[in-house]
Design a protein around this motif. Structure first.
Motif, mmCIF file in Angstrom:
data_model
loop_
_atom_site.group_PDB
_atom_site.id
_atom_site.type_symbol
_atom_site.label_atom_id
_atom_site.label_comp_id
_atom_site.label_asym_id
_atom_site.label_seq_id
_atom_site.Cartn_x
_atom_site.Cartn_y
_atom_site.Cartn_z
ATOM 1 N N UNK A 20 -23.727 1.862 19.314
ATOM 2 C CA UNK A 20 -25.141 2.550 19.138
ATOM 3 C C UNK A 20 -25.596 3.363 20.397
ATOM 4 N N UNK A 21 -25.242 2.624 21.273
ATOM 5 C CA UNK A 21 -25.063 3.721 22.937
ATOM 6 C C UNK A 21 -26.657 3.729 23.572
ATOM 7 N N UNK A 22 -27.353 3.172 22.606
ATOM 8 C CA UNK A 22 -29.141 3.186 23.393
ATOM 9 C C UNK A 22 -29.454 2.048 24.300
ATOM 10 N N UNK A 23 -28.948 1.503 24.733
ATOM 11 C CA UNK A 23 -29.195 0.195 25.418
ATOM 12 C C UNK A 23 -30.091 -1.311 24.749
ATOM 13 N N UNK A 24 -30.373 -1.113 23.417
ATOM 14 C CA UNK A 24 -31.437 -1.669 23.357
ATOM 15 C C UNK A 24 -30.319 -3.414 22.710
ATOM 16 N N UNK A 25 -29.293 -2.786 22.073
ATOM 17 C CA UNK A 25 -28.235 -3.712 22.140
ATOM 18 C C UNK A 25 -27.964 -4.890 23.278
ATOM 19 N N UNK A 64 -35.943 -4.358 32.162
ATOM 20 C CA UNK A 64 -34.213 -3.373 33.177
ATOM 21 C C UNK A 64 -34.217 -2.119 32.097
ATOM 22 N N UNK A 65 -34.348 -1.792 30.870
ATOM 23 C CA UNK A 65 -33.896 -0.471 29.877
ATOM 24 C C UNK A 65 -33.984 0.618 30.497
ATOM 25 N N UNK A 66 -35.458 0.807 30.787
ATOM 26 C CA UNK A 66 -36.119 1.691 30.856
ATOM 27 C C UNK A 66 -35.672 2.437 32.018
ATOM 28 N N UNK A 67 -35.226 1.535 33.130
ATOM 29 C CA UNK A 67 -34.134 2.000 34.200
ATOM 30 C C UNK A 67 -33.243 2.749 34.473
ATOM 31 N N UNK A 68 -32.495 1.564 33.767
ATOM 32 C CA UNK A 68 -31.286 1.839 33.194
ATOM 33 C C UNK A 68 -31.298 3.686 32.179
ATOM 34 N N UNK A 72 -28.709 6.646 33.869
ATOM 35 C CA UNK A 72 -27.442 6.755 32.559
ATOM 36 C C UNK A 72 -27.635 7.324 31.737
ATOM 37 N N UNK A 73 -28.373 7.318 31.008
ATOM 38 C CA UNK A 73 -28.824 8.265 30.065
ATOM 39 C C UNK A 73 -29.354 9.790 29.378
ATOM 40 N N UNK A 74 -28.309 10.794 30.707
ATOM 41 C CA UNK A 74 -29.180 12.028 30.970
ATOM 42 C C UNK A 74 -27.518 12.507 30.583
#
Length: 143
Positions: A20-25, A64-68, A72-74
């Protein structure tokens, strides 16, 4: 035994994150891993494991997820594909005018036309790509 189940769940969730790559899992996997660690130290009932899993996962997802994602999400900052071609140099293979021409650009042959309709660049001339218009390079000569 329960710690191994939580650890296996963490590994499976982390592996699913690769799809998935969205860092949720990955954050949920962190919750399962944290639960596995605590369960290995303290034998809790199932509802205790569930509370620990929910709390750690929630902290990771909201903290943590919003920071990551910001870090890295761009997409890459450098242009790719045809957006990377303006400014690159090319060699004229067939005279380039307002309607026709051929240039070698990055090892590939591109149809080309001049930026200035008054100018024709002869074969062998070094030119610079101004922009890409469809499959045609618009070129000019730097002085």
């Amino acid at each position: 035994m329960t710690a191994l189940i939580w650890f296996a769940a963490a590994v499976l969730l982390a592996g699913a994150e690769a799809l998935t790559g969205d860092l949720f899992l990955l954050m949920i996997a962190g919750g399962a891993l944290g639960t596995a660690g605590i369960t290995a130290l303290v034998d809790l009932p199932v509802w205790g494991d569930a509370l620990i899993f929910a709390a750690v996962s929630l902290i990771l997802v909201l903290g943590l997820r919003p920071f990551l994602l910001r870090r890295f999400g761009h997409p890459p900052e450098h242009p790719t594909n045809t957006a990377a071609l303006p400014g690159r140099h090319a060699t004229v293979l067939r005279a380039v005018g307002t309607d026709d021409g051929l240039v070698r650009l990055g090892g590939e042959d591109w149809t080309a036309r001049t930026l200035d309709p008054q100018i024709i660049y002869p074969e062998g001339e070094k030119v610079t790509v101004f922009r890409i218009d469809g499959a045609t390079a618009i070129v000019f000569k730097e002085f």
